[in-house]
Write a protein that holds these residues in place. Structure first.
Motif, short mmCIF file in Angstrom:
data_model
loop_
_atom_site.label_atom_id
_atom_site.label_comp_id
_atom_site.label_asym_id
_atom_site.label_seq_id
_atom_site.Cartn_x
_atom_site.Cartn_y
_atom_site.Cartn_z
N ASN A 179 0.93 -1.08 -0.02
CA ASN A 179 0.07 0.01 0.09
C ASN A 179 0.85 1.36 0.01
O ASN A 179 1.70 1.34 0.65
N ILE A 180 0.33 2.33 -0.77
CA ILE A 180 1.16 3.57 -0.64
C ILE A 180 1.24 4.18 0.81
O ILE A 180 1.86 4.91 0.82
N ASN A 193 -4.38 9.47 4.82
CA ASN A 193 -3.32 10.37 5.39
C ASN A 193 -2.22 10.38 4.39
O ASN A 193 -1.52 9.64 4.14
N LEU A 194 -2.47 11.72 3.68
CA LEU A 194 -1.57 12.13 2.62
C LEU A 194 0.01 12.06 3.18
O LEU A 194 0.84 11.92 2.53
N HIS A 220 -9.10 3.21 -2.08
CA HIS A 220 -10.12 3.65 -1.29
C HIS A 220 -9.81 5.13 -0.85
O HIS A 220 -10.44 5.72 -0.16
N PHE A 221 -8.94 5.88 -1.40
CA PHE A 221 -8.98 7.34 -1.46
C PHE A 221 -9.94 8.18 -1.66
O PHE A 221 -10.70 7.73 -2.78
N THR A 222 -10.35 9.02 -0.93
CA THR A 222 -11.85 9.94 -1.08
C THR A 222 -11.64 11.31 -1.19
O THR A 222 -12.44 12.09 -1.67
N PRO A 228 -1.91 10.23 -3.77
CA PRO A 228 -1.79 8.89 -3.84
C PRO A 228 -1.19 7.96 -5.01
O PRO A 228 -0.53 7.23 -5.01
N TYR A 229 -1.55 8.54 -6.33
CA TYR A 229 -1.21 7.77 -7.50
C TYR A 229 -0.04 8.05 -7.88
O TYR A 229 0.76 7.22 -8.46
N ASP A 230 0.26 9.45 -7.85
CA ASP A 230 1.47 9.79 -8.31
C ASP A 230 2.72 9.30 -7.32
O ASP A 230 3.69 8.88 -7.89
#
Length: 475
Positions: A179-180, A193-194, A220-222, A228-230
């Motif tokens: 998981n990132i 949590n960024l 599951h990021f809202t 999160p993707y980068d």
């Protein structure tokens, strides 16, 4: 100070110690360098006697489907020392310690479930690094699955714990996508949590376990941010592994088209492809959306990942009918999906058969395709020298109902049943005893050689016992 009495060692204790040390030595030798887990499941028998025959296990007369090698015919599969030794016609049963006639069954590479949650611990409620995950061995072998990929239950902070308590203790080959989020797939805002989304730390952890950590997951990021993707792609670039995306909540600030057109790379994976939650389906034509089409054109893989709330007939059927099949099938198995629509890997496969895909296509989507997606080309095939992971499947005909996340069903006439599973050359599951002798008949193979081909204990004494006579009935 307590004193211990010194006693001379008996002959039996010395002999037992020698056998124990020999077994430990053999187990250590079976560990491939750099893989971080045993190549084969633990044996439940005694120390092996040498097998001088060409093969340990021979499966004869089964219909072999092997997409990588373009095999789709009745033939034989031979196994030796945990590897595929030969695939060919009319192999001699006298060359094998054990021969099993699988006439009428399909013989495929061991199935690969690309999306599971198996970080099962008793430590945390409502957590995929806890109660929400399932123990892999109870769901894999009985479905022909020999490799399961945990899709982001752990992050770089808790992966060592996951490895110690699940990966290293499972008979299933368990691989992982990190998981990132460093703390993993956990509740109470942890996934959001960024500040804990660290591509560099994630990539460095992946580099420590090549061949075990096979991807990076964002799930599951809202929020509206692209971080999160980068950061996941950053980690993927560091470790040279793919990224899998569960796109979380649909946000106008980060449309699916932009994710698939610009943020992800060729070879990354978009899971939950048939959910319809995030713009996968064009609302007018009901076909695949422009986002999905640009993603496929760019070489992004699309995985089913049906889960507990990620698969709808109203999405899947129109997309398949209009030329947008999945690249891979997976379960997204966890405590919410194991008893609902998904159930298990073969139930997912059955759904795609019911929608009109051929058996050959479905087998490819659960073997060779996922192996390529996680860049593990030694898996998902029956090439000579590949790990001897094999599923033996039967095809049952009848009337069967298959459910989606909306509690609606599609009827199908075919259901796959796993009859036998072989993991690293040894039988780990046998539904109807096709590898076994009748209890009252002589052994068909040498019991001393059984540890070469099965994890189950064989009768190791004498010949068959005579049938028990029922007592006479009193008149």
């Amino acid at each position: 100070m307590m004193k211990f009495e010194k006693r001379p060692l008996s002959f039996c204790s010395v002999l037992c110690t020698c056998f124990f040390l020999l077994g430990v030595s053999q187990a250590q030798q079976s560990q491939p360098a750099g893989q971080g887990q045993p190549a084969a499941p633990p044996r439940r028998g005694f120390v092996d006697a040498p097998n001088t025959l060409p093969y340990d296990l021979l499966l004869t007369h089964g219909h072999v489907i092997d997409a990588k090698n373009h095999v789709d015919k009745v033939t034989d599969v031979a196994i030796k020392d945990g590897l595929i030794a030969r695939v060919g016609d009319n192999l001699n049963s006298k060359d094998a310690a054990k021969t099993i006639d699988v006439t009428g069954y399909y013989v495929t590479p061991g199935l690969i479930d690309l999306h599971m949650h198996v970080y099962a611990t008793p430590g945390e409620k409502n957590s995929y690094a806890g109660d929400n995950s399932i123990w892999p061995d109870g769901f894999t072998f009985r479905n022909g699955v020999t490799t399961g990929v945990d899709a982001g239950s752990s992050g770089w902070r808790n992966f060592p714990d996951f490895k110690e308590h699940v990966i290293d203790r499972s008979e299933t080959r368990v691989l992982a996508m990190l998981n990132i989020v460093g703390a993993g797939m956990r509740p109470n805002g942890i996934e959001q949590n960024l500040d804990d989304m660290d591509g560099a730390a994630t990539g460095q952890m992946a580099l420590k376990y090549p061949g075990v950590i096979v991807g990076v997951k964002s799930a599951h990021f809202t929020g509206p941010e692209w971080k999160p993707y980068d950061e996941a792609v950053k980690a993927g670039n560091i470790a040279d592994i793919p990224v899998m995306i569960d796109y979380g909540s649909r946000r106008i600030e980060r449309p699916l088209y932009d994710l698939l057109a610009t943020h992800l790379r060729k070879g990354d994976i978009y899971t939950h492809a048939f959910s319809g939650h995030r713009g996968e389906q064009d609302s007018t034509t009901l076909k695949a959306s422009a986002a999905m089409l640009i993603g496929r054109k760019r070489g992004i893989y699309f995985d089913a990942g049906t889960g507990g709330g990620s698969f709808a007939w109203s999405v899947a059927i129109p997309l398949l009918q209009n030329g947008f099949p999945p690249d891979s099938l997976s379960t997204d198995l966890h405590i919410d999906s194991m008893n609902s629509g998904t159930k298990d890997m073969l139930n997912v496969a059955d759904k795609f058969l019911a929608m009109g895909q051929s058996l050959q296509t479905v087998i490819q989507e659960v073997t060779w395709n996922p192996a390529q997606e996680i860049r593990q080309p030694q898996l998902g095939n029956l090439s000579v020298g590949s790990p001897a992971d094999v599923a033996v499947l039967s095809e049952e005909q009848g009337k069967f109902g298959f459910a989606d996340m909306y509690n609606t069903k599609l009827m199908g006439d075919t259901k796959l049943i796993c009859q036998l599973t072989v993991r690293s050359g040894k039988i780990v599951y046998d539904l109807n005893g096709i590898s076994m002798d009748m209890w009252n008949e002589p052994a068909s193979s040498d019991p001393k050689l059984s540890p070469h081909w099965t994890t189950f204990r064989l009768r190791s004494f004498g010949t068959a016992r005579p049938p028990v006579q029922a007592p006479a009935t009193k008149k």
